[in-house]
Enzyme design. Structure first.
Site, PDB file in Angstrom:
ATOM      1  N   CYS A  61      -3.281  15.044 -17.654  1.00 39.49           N
ATOM      2  CA  CYS A  61      -4.011  14.696 -16.429  1.00 39.49           C
ATOM      3  C   CYS A  61      -4.317  15.971 -15.651  1.00 39.49           C
ATOM      4  O   CYS A  61      -4.309  17.064 -16.202  1.00 39.49           O
ATOM      5  CB  CYS A  61      -3.249  13.669 -15.611  1.00 39.49           C
ATOM      6  N   CYS A  78       0.830  -1.208   0.000  1.00 44.05           N
ATOM      7  CA  CYS A  78       0.000   0.000   0.000  1.00 44.05           C
ATOM      8  C   CYS A  78       0.863   1.255   0.000  1.00 44.05           C
ATOM      9  O   CYS A  78       1.765   1.409   0.819  1.00 44.05           O
ATOM     10  CB  CYS A  78      -0.923   0.013   1.215  1.00 44.05           C
ATOM     11  N   ASP A  96      -4.194  11.498  -6.361  1.00 42.03           N
ATOM     12  CA  ASP A  96      -4.059  10.468  -5.335  1.00 42.03           C
ATOM     13  C   ASP A  96      -2.609  10.032  -5.165  1.00 42.03           C
ATOM     14  O   ASP A  96      -2.173   9.675  -4.067  1.00 42.03           O
ATOM     15  CB  ASP A  96      -4.931   9.268  -5.735  1.00 42.03           C
ATOM     16  N   CYS A 140       5.809   6.399 -30.912  1.00 45.55           N
ATOM     17  CA  CYS A 140       5.455   4.995 -30.686  1.00 45.55           C
ATOM     18  C   CYS A 140       4.087   4.661 -31.279  1.00 45.55           C
ATOM     19  O   CYS A 140       3.131   5.427 -31.105  1.00 45.55           O
ATOM     20  CB  CYS A 140       5.458   4.705 -29.187  1.00 45.55           C
ATOM     21  N   GLY A 160      -6.887   4.865   2.457  1.00 42.96           N
ATOM     22  CA  GLY A 160      -7.396   4.197   3.622  1.00 42.96           C
ATOM     23  C   GLY A 160      -8.558   3.243   3.344  1.00 42.96           C
ATOM     24  O   GLY A 160      -8.793   2.828   2.224  1.00 42.96           O
TER      25      GLY A 160
END
Length: 458
Positions: free
Chosen positions: A328, A47, A344, A388, A92
């Site tokens: 993003c 985690c 995140d 690519c 969490g």
């Protein structure tokens, strides 16, 4: 798969339309909420979020307060320009907040909805689910993501309780609760070297368990660098655009190189990545083996989201997940105390955008810092990525994993580059065949009776 070179001017125009350059009108974004912060009832070895407790004060109360909850619900609904708003609850382990917290959240959602349609999703390790949870989730049409890595030995290799026991039995009971109460769910399976040792055994476990929607998430973490150590963390911080990208490089054969020495393909010398990080060649083989099995038996009856996303990329459709978008910055997170962060995977002090109690969500999402964060994903692509053929479906994946050097020595190549190139090249003939079926009005499942000329994976 044909390469589609991205025009920088066109991308910037689209980025402005999407809210990735500063503007005055509201833009859409997806906010992930962490109502219990990094607190969890498990101690999964891989985690990346548990250790974020080092960023908070000793004795921190990680339970989201009523004031933060109300501000989150009100401001998120008000800031969303569309008529539908989706709340994403993660951790969490969010179920530590208890059912009543989420009932209160839904009460506030109804109060502030103002005619908008509200949806909720929950990502959970499933170990605390019981009949009360099952009824609430079903009655309120929640979509649940349940973390389950595969058979017991695979799951228990890294997913452990606080006292060091495997968490498989509790997670499997939670999955049974979801099935019993007919809750809409998908399974998120974290992929480690243990998983890639026997891909088909992992996949067939999910098939036999009745899982219809499945997502594979490759685990890739680096051990602490100086920046992480300064924060009291055990895992390296996310790659920054300005950071000198590491000591590793990748060859054209997909082999990972440490300095001048050449390691075996798909291996990385310590201390760059953790032992539980999947190897590029192993992950590529994993995807190909499972794809071959799925394409012969499960098309139309079992949905592997990694394959769905890849097919969408093949068709040139807009990506549905941030890691495969050209840019993003549209998926910020809110911590238990109301702090808003860029992503995140970038919950570090320098990526804090503000706080829900004092700041405007749209202003934070459209801030120059967040827009630059989002655009850096495209602007930092090495030239080998820009040329690519699988770029339309890959887009350089998550910037967090771009810590390799490209063959020409430039920084920013994704650690999993060889895996994605192998899988996307392998799957392309099948995607072409499915597209032909689709254009003639036939279901995708007809691919299972269609001869496709390919070189099969091992």
């Amino acid at each position: 798969m044909k390469s589609k070179t991205t025009n920088p001017k066109k991308l910037r125009r689209q980025a402005r339309a999407d809210g990735l350059t500063p503007r005055n009108s509201p833009v859409q974004f997806s906010l992930m909420a962490k109502p219990i912060g990094p607190a969890c009832n498990l101690r999964c070895r891989y985690c990346f979020y548990l250790e974020k407790d080092a960023l908070f004060a000793d004795g921190e109360d990680y339970r989201m307060s009523p004031q933060v909850l109300e501000a989150l619900v009100r401001k998120y609904i008000e800031s969303e320009p569309a008529n539908e708003v989706t709340f994403h609850w993660q951790g969490g382990e969010p179920t530590l907040m208890g059912v009543e917290f989420f009932r209160k959240a839904m009460q506030l959602q109804r109060h502030y909805a103002n005619g908008k349609r509200i949806h909720n999703t929950l990502q959970t390790n499933a170990t605390l689910l019981d009949d009360e949870w099952g009824r609430m989730l079903h009655e309120n049409h929640w979509l649940v993501g349940a973390s389950l890595d595969g058979p017991e030995d695979v799951h228990n290799a890294f997913r452990l309780t606080a006292d060091g026991r495997g968490a498989f039995e509790a997670a499997r009971r939670g999955l049974d609760i979801l099935l019993k109460h007919q809750v809409e769910f998908n399974v998120l399976a974290s992929i480690t070297p243990v998983s890639t040792a026997d891909p088909l055994r992992v996949f067939r476990f999910f098939r036999e368990a009745g899982v219809k929607f499945l997502q594979f998430t490759p685990v890739v973490e680096r051990v602490a660098d100086d920046a992480a150590a300064a924060l009291g963390l055990q895992l390296a911080v996310g790659i920054r655009q300005s950071q000198a990208h590491g000591k590793l490089s990748v060859g054209v054969d997909g082999g990972i190189r440490q300095g001048e020495a050449v390691a075996a393909p798909g291996t990385v010398a310590a201390p760059e990545v953790t032992p539980w990080s999947v190897r590029p060649d192993g992950y590529g083989e994993f995807l190909c083996r499972i794809f071959d099995d799925w394409i012969g038996h499960d098309v139309g009856s079992m949905f592997v989201m990694n394959f769905e996303w890849a097919f969408a990329g093949y068709l040139g459709l807009p990506p549905r997940v941030c890691q495969f978008m050209p840019v993003c910055g549209r998926s910020p997170i809110i911590e238990h105390n109301g702090d808003i962060y860029a992503c995140d995977h970038y919950v570090y002090p320098e990526y804090r955008l503000g706080n829900i109690l004092t700041d405007d969500l749209q202003e934070m999402v459209q801030s120059r810092a967040q827009c630059a964060f989002g655009m850096a994903k495209h602007e930092s692509l090495p030239s080998c990525c820009q040329e690519c053929p699988v770029l339309p479906a890959c887009q350089g994946e998550c910037p967090k994993r771009r810590f390799l050097q490209a063959p020409d020595g430039s920084p920013g190549l994704n650690y999993l580059c060889a895996a994605y190139k192998r899988f996307l090249t392998h799957a392309a003939p099948y995607f072409e065949a499915i597209d032909r079926l689709r254009r003639t009005g036939r279901p995708a499942s007809d691919i299972m009776q269609t001869q496709v000329v390919v070189v099969p994976s091992r």
